[in-house]
Design a protein around this motif. Structure first.
Motif, mmCIF file in Angstrom:
data_model
loop_
_atom_site.group_PDB
_atom_site.id
_atom_site.type_symbol
_atom_site.label_atom_id
_atom_site.label_comp_id
_atom_site.label_asym_id
_atom_site.label_seq_id
_atom_site.Cartn_x
_atom_site.Cartn_y
_atom_site.Cartn_z
ATOM 1 N N TYR A 78 45.914 47.814 32.470
ATOM 2 C CA TYR A 78 44.602 47.181 32.342
ATOM 3 C C TYR A 78 44.671 45.705 32.738
ATOM 4 O O TYR A 78 43.791 45.193 33.420
ATOM 5 C CB TYR A 78 44.066 47.322 30.915
ATOM 6 C CG TYR A 78 43.743 48.742 30.546
ATOM 7 C CD1 TYR A 78 42.612 49.379 31.053
ATOM 8 C CD2 TYR A 78 44.576 49.461 29.699
ATOM 9 C CE1 TYR A 78 42.318 50.688 30.722
ATOM 10 C CE2 TYR A 78 44.286 50.773 29.358
ATOM 11 C CZ TYR A 78 43.162 51.390 29.876
ATOM 12 O OH TYR A 78 42.862 52.689 29.548
ATOM 13 N N LYS A 79 45.716 45.035 32.319
ATOM 14 C CA LYS A 79 45.877 43.617 32.665
ATOM 15 C C LYS A 79 46.094 43.451 34.162
ATOM 16 O O LYS A 79 45.574 42.522 34.775
ATOM 17 C CB LYS A 79 47.016 43.001 31.859
ATOM 18 C CG LYS A 79 46.677 42.887 30.383
ATOM 19 C CD LYS A 79 47.815 42.322 29.559
ATOM 20 C CE LYS A 79 47.405 42.279 28.088
ATOM 21 N NZ LYS A 79 48.462 41.774 27.224
ATOM 22 N N GLY A 101 40.883 38.945 40.282
ATOM 23 C CA GLY A 101 40.937 37.500 40.386
ATOM 24 C C GLY A 101 40.726 36.780 39.069
ATOM 25 O O GLY A 101 40.361 35.604 39.048
ATOM 26 N N VAL A 102 40.964 37.497 37.958
ATOM 27 C CA VAL A 102 40.752 36.923 36.633
ATOM 28 C C VAL A 102 42.001 37.166 35.787
ATOM 29 O O VAL A 102 42.499 38.287 35.729
ATOM 30 C CB VAL A 102 39.525 37.554 35.933
ATOM 31 C CG1 VAL A 102 39.296 36.932 34.577
ATOM 32 C CG2 VAL A 102 38.283 37.421 36.798
ATOM 33 N N ALA A 103 42.491 36.110 35.140
ATOM 34 C CA ALA A 103 43.651 36.243 34.260
ATOM 35 C C ALA A 103 43.230 36.869 32.935
ATOM 36 O O ALA A 103 42.067 36.779 32.533
ATOM 37 C CB ALA A 103 44.275 34.871 34.018
ATOM 38 N N LEU A 157 34.556 36.336 34.505
ATOM 39 C CA LEU A 157 35.192 35.787 33.303
ATOM 40 C C LEU A 157 34.568 36.368 32.036
ATOM 41 O O LEU A 157 35.281 36.713 31.082
ATOM 42 C CB LEU A 157 35.076 34.261 33.283
ATOM 43 C CG LEU A 157 35.906 33.492 34.300
ATOM 44 C CD1 LEU A 157 35.506 32.022 34.290
ATOM 45 C CD2 LEU A 157 37.387 33.655 34.023
ATOM 46 N N CYS A 158 33.254 36.472 32.031
ATOM 47 C CA CYS A 158 32.568 37.064 30.874
ATOM 48 C C CYS A 158 33.031 38.500 30.655
ATOM 49 O O CYS A 158 33.286 38.915 29.514
ATOM 50 C CB CYS A 158 31.054 37.039 31.076
ATOM 51 S SG CYS A 158 30.322 35.392 31.117
ATOM 52 N N ALA A 159 33.141 39.267 31.734
ATOM 53 C CA ALA A 159 33.596 40.657 31.629
ATOM 54 C C ALA A 159 35.024 40.706 31.094
ATOM 55 O O ALA A 159 35.346 41.551 30.246
ATOM 56 C CB ALA A 159 33.498 41.350 32.982
ATOM 57 N N ALA A 160 35.879 39.815 31.561
ATOM 58 C CA ALA A 160 37.256 39.764 31.073
ATOM 59 C C ALA A 160 37.275 39.473 29.580
ATOM 60 O O ALA A 160 38.043 40.083 28.828
ATOM 61 C CB ALA A 160 38.046 38.706 31.836
ATOM 62 N N ASN A 161 36.432 38.561 29.137
ATOM 63 C CA ASN A 161 36.379 38.227 27.714
ATOM 64 C C ASN A 161 35.881 39.407 26.894
ATOM 65 O O ASN A 161 36.355 39.640 25.775
ATOM 66 C CB ASN A 161 35.532 36.977 27.491
ATOM 67 C CG ASN A 161 36.207 35.731 28.060
ATOM 68 O OD1 ASN A 161 37.398 35.744 28.378
ATOM 69 N ND2 ASN A 161 35.454 34.672 28.204
ATOM 70 N N ILE A 162 34.954 40.176 27.442
ATOM 71 C CA ILE A 162 34.509 41.407 26.766
ATOM 72 C C ILE A 162 35.691 42.350 26.598
ATOM 73 O O ILE A 162 35.929 42.878 25.508
ATOM 74 C CB ILE A 162 33.363 42.080 27.554
ATOM 75 C CG1 ILE A 162 32.070 41.293 27.369
ATOM 76 C CG2 ILE A 162 33.199 43.546 27.134
ATOM 77 C CD1 ILE A 162 30.948 41.729 28.276
ATOM 78 N N ILE A 163 36.440 42.559 27.661
ATOM 79 C CA ILE A 163 37.583 43.481 27.602
ATOM 80 C C ILE A 163 38.602 42.994 26.571
ATOM 81 O O ILE A 163 39.164 43.789 25.820
ATOM 82 C CB ILE A 163 38.207 43.651 29.001
ATOM 83 C CG1 ILE A 163 37.200 44.352 29.928
ATOM 84 C CG2 ILE A 163 39.522 44.430 28.923
ATOM 85 C CD1 ILE A 163 37.552 44.284 31.402
ATOM 86 N N TYR A 164 38.821 41.695 26.521
ATOM 87 C CA TYR A 164 39.736 41.133 25.530
ATOM 88 C C TYR A 164 39.304 41.510 24.112
ATOM 89 O O TYR A 164 40.119 41.981 23.307
ATOM 90 C CB TYR A 164 39.792 39.609 25.676
ATOM 91 C CG TYR A 164 40.574 38.943 24.584
ATOM 92 C CD1 TYR A 164 41.961 38.813 24.680
ATOM 93 C CD2 TYR A 164 39.948 38.454 23.440
ATOM 94 C CE1 TYR A 164 42.692 38.217 23.666
ATOM 95 C CE2 TYR A 164 40.680 37.864 22.420
ATOM 96 C CZ TYR A 164 42.046 37.746 22.537
ATOM 97 O OH TYR A 164 42.774 37.161 21.535
#
Length: 154
Positions: free
Chosen positions: A4-5, A12-14, A69-76
């Protein structure tokens, strides 16, 4: 590094490193098999690097990055809620993308695609979802984009 990571990195998102904000609501709320994720902003390491209205101070490419970035934060936060096991995501049901838009800006769907593409890449077929992309007069902290989500989980 988890698959997933790796998939998130390919967008393009950490992988985010966030801490729970001191607010009167939770980042996620599970009700049965439904996991609600509060609106996430383009925050990186508890910093908000992008502020302003899309179509004025923020260009379309930057807004797309903010949506990712928002989507990445959701996944987090989903991973946190599911005790580190994103395989427990059955499917993403709905994304709502809010765009802090300057008067006359109307490419809301284009900006929303940034978040949708991340979810589709990270979760594959389980990431296909319904979506709304809306222009707003303003958003918290004057961020350009905020995204909330609803997941079906086990």
């Amino acid at each position: 590094m988890s698959l997933y990571k790796q998939k998130l990195q390919s967008c393009g998102v950490a992988w985010p490193a966030l801490s729970r904000p001191d607010l009167p609501f939770a980042p996620t709320k599970r009700v049965g098999d439904v996991l609600y994720v509060s609106g996430q902003i383009p925050e990186i390491l508890n910093d908000i690097p992008y502020v302003g209205k899309v179509g004025a101070e923020i260009d379309t490419d930057t807004a797309l990055h903010c949506a990712r970035l928002c989507a990445a934060n959701i996944i987090y936060w989903v991973e946190q809620a599911l005790e580190g096991d994103l395989d427990r995501v059955v499917e993403l049901a709905k994304l709502t993308v809010f765009i802090n838009a300057a008067p006359g800006f109307s490419a809301f769907s284009q900006i929303g695609n940034g978040a949708s593409e991340v979810m589709n890449t990270v979760f594959g077929a389980r990431g296909e979802h319904a979506r709304s992309a809306l222009g707003m007069a303003g958003l918290p902290a004057n961020v350009p984009v905020e995204v909330e989500a609803i997941f079906y989980v086990r």
